[in-house]
Design a protein around this motif. Sequence first.
Motif, PDB file in Angstrom:
ATOM      1  N   LEU A   1       0.651  -1.069  -0.150  1.00 14.10           N
ATOM      2  CA  LEU A   1       0.000   0.024   0.195  1.00 14.10           C
ATOM      3  C   LEU A   1       0.742   1.272  -0.159  1.00 14.10           C
ATOM      4  O   LEU A   1       0.284   2.208   0.086  1.00 14.10           O
ATOM      5  CB  LEU A   1      -1.022   0.203   1.286  1.00 14.10           C
ATOM      6  CG  LEU A   1      -1.719  -1.145   1.274  1.00 14.10           C
ATOM      7  CD1 LEU A   1      -2.913  -0.864   2.688  1.00 14.10           C
ATOM      8  CD2 LEU A   1      -2.420  -1.824   0.471  1.00 14.10           C
ATOM      9  N   SER A   2       2.043   1.187  -0.044  1.00 12.87           N
ATOM     10  CA  SER A   2       2.936   2.259   0.199  1.00 12.87           C
ATOM     11  C   SER A   2       3.738   2.746  -1.034  1.00 12.87           C
ATOM     12  O   SER A   2       3.716   1.951  -2.020  1.00 12.87           O
ATOM     13  CB  SER A   2       4.215   2.099   1.213  1.00 12.87           C
ATOM     14  OG  SER A   2       5.135   1.390   0.575  1.00 12.87           O
ATOM     15  N   ILE A   3       4.247   3.982  -1.143  1.00 17.12           N
ATOM     16  CA  ILE A   3       4.947   4.410  -2.187  1.00 17.12           C
ATOM     17  C   ILE A   3       5.950   4.633  -1.785  1.00 17.12           C
ATOM     18  O   ILE A   3       6.207   5.547  -0.718  1.00 17.12           O
ATOM     19  CB  ILE A   3       4.305   5.687  -3.153  1.00 17.12           C
ATOM     20  CG1 ILE A   3       3.183   5.200  -3.910  1.00 17.12           C
ATOM     21  CG2 ILE A   3       5.295   6.329  -4.148  1.00 17.12           C
ATOM     22  CD1 ILE A   3       1.887   6.256  -3.715  1.00 17.12           C
ATOM     23  N   LYS A   4       7.486   4.559  -2.251  1.00 21.19           N
ATOM     24  CA  LYS A   4       8.702   5.088  -1.656  1.00 21.19           C
ATOM     25  C   LYS A   4       9.472   6.037  -2.580  1.00 21.19           C
ATOM     26  O   LYS A   4       9.454   5.382  -3.779  1.00 21.19           O
ATOM     27  CB  LYS A   4       9.399   3.786  -1.011  1.00 21.19           C
ATOM     28  CG  LYS A   4       9.000   3.195   0.351  1.00 21.19           C
ATOM     29  CD  LYS A   4       9.742   2.100   0.845  1.00 21.19           C
ATOM     30  CE  LYS A   4       9.244   1.443   1.865  1.00 21.19           C
ATOM     31  NZ  LYS A   4       9.062   2.138   3.292  1.00 21.19           N
ATOM     32  N   LEU A   5      10.248   6.880  -1.872  1.00 24.47           N
ATOM     33  CA  LEU A   5      11.133   7.723  -2.888  1.00 24.47           C
ATOM     34  C   LEU A   5      12.303   7.366  -2.249  1.00 24.47           C
ATOM     35  O   LEU A   5      12.770   7.643  -1.047  1.00 24.47           O
ATOM     36  CB  LEU A   5      10.477   9.212  -2.468  1.00 24.47           C
ATOM     37  CG  LEU A   5       9.232   9.801  -3.008  1.00 24.47           C
ATOM     38  CD1 LEU A   5       9.071  11.208  -2.775  1.00 24.47           C
ATOM     39  CD2 LEU A   5       9.035   9.485  -4.500  1.00 24.47           C
ATOM     40  N   TRP A   6      13.270   7.223  -3.212  1.00 23.53           N
ATOM     41  CA  TRP A   6      14.713   7.008  -3.069  1.00 23.53           C
ATOM     42  C   TRP A   6      15.632   8.055  -3.429  1.00 23.53           C
ATOM     43  O   TRP A   6      15.350   8.294  -4.448  1.00 23.53           O
ATOM     44  CB  TRP A   6      15.097   5.622  -3.556  1.00 23.53           C
ATOM     45  CG  TRP A   6      14.056   4.517  -3.223  1.00 23.53           C
ATOM     46  CD1 TRP A   6      12.666   4.363  -3.778  1.00 23.53           C
ATOM     47  CD2 TRP A   6      14.154   3.425  -2.456  1.00 23.53           C
ATOM     48  NE1 TRP A   6      12.244   3.357  -3.282  1.00 23.53           N
ATOM     49  CE2 TRP A   6      12.942   2.734  -2.528  1.00 23.53           C
ATOM     50  CE3 TRP A   6      15.251   3.091  -1.262  1.00 23.53           C
ATOM     51  CZ2 TRP A   6      12.914   1.640  -1.541  1.00 23.53           C
ATOM     52  CZ3 TRP A   6      15.086   2.076  -0.522  1.00 23.53           C
ATOM     53  CH2 TRP A   6      13.870   1.138  -0.411  1.00 23.53           C
TER      54      TRP A   6
END
Length: 402
Positions: free
Chosen positions: A144-149
């Motif tokens: 359910l998440s979006i991650k920024l790297w």
Amino acid sequence: GAETAGAGQGLLEKKWTSVVRLQRKVLELEAKVGELEAERKMMGALPNGGAAGVAVGGQLRSAESFLLKASAHQRMTGHRSPVTAVAFHPRFNLVASASEDATVKLWDFETGDFERTLKGHTNAVQDVTFSEDGQLMATCSADLSIKLWDFSAAGKYACVKTLMGHDHNVSGVAFFRGGSQLVSCSRDKTLKLWDTSSGFCVQTLVGHDEWVRKVAVHAESGTLASCSSDHTVIVWRPQASEPLQCTLRGHEHVVECVAFSSAAADRALAPRLEAAAASVSQNGDAAGGRRSGGLHVVSGSRDRTIKVWQAATGACLFTLTGHDNWVRSVSFQPNGKYLVSASEDKSVRMWDLQQQRCLRTVSGAHEHFITCLAVHPGLGLVATGSVDQAVATWVAAPTVDL
């Protein structure tokens, strides 16, 4: 004498099996030679000898319209589950792959070397994409998440933000030009726009009746196209008072993938439309007032077809048939006019939209279903990912002077 007869019998059997094996090998090699011959003829038949991005002394030249070699440039293995998405970094020699094993892996696409694994998601990673300047990578997941790297020089590939807000599997993610905004789509039937610096959701788009599978952004206009299990594609203008512009209907099954056309494809498909758009476009890009594509939307579906639509009217111009299974990914050559598609029939196909025909088929590209495809923003290079857990890169076929 009986013993020697028995031994002779054994020898004969061994010889026969090796003959059969060699015959099979000969047939395989003959088929390969046939493919390469066809490739050579095709290169000769192309205008300007098909000048294209090719691996020359290990250097990949930048490409306009190009066709692919029949054999992979590199094949990279290490994921423990199917690969779900691939993306090229716009500046570094890196290709990122997302997988159902909950990781993203980074590879050097020239050497095929494994660089590193990025961990953080707790379920299948469904999509991966880079911002235009390559400073940020975004991933989304069934967790359910979006991650920024952070891919900046000081960033060390660290996860800097986790965006929460979707109520179900997040299956697609894409940056707007500039990288300050991001759009995601989900099985919760919505699309969400996010501010990448604050991590807040700034807008939710509702219109699909089922799982929204993937989303594409047209960089210059900020127009979106999303495709869904409800068999439709929707074109959105998030900044408009009524964001839902038009619904494209015609597919007979889940629409898996969607892309905006390149400028070269627009010129080939609709010279008059493209010229008008270019003259209207005051804030043209570096090409000096040229519009950067986006007059057409292309979609690929489980109904095994690819459809080409007018973005403004939602009219379906034509349908491309040829794949024998679900079409999982469609992408344009950024500076070329050809469309590249990948399918669960294990093939990669290249299409000339002007002629409405398939120019090139790389069959048996993977040992299992192909799930995803990416075209490099500046080089004659394509990456594919598969249920066989591998990532492959494909380079443009060399020009042959006949």
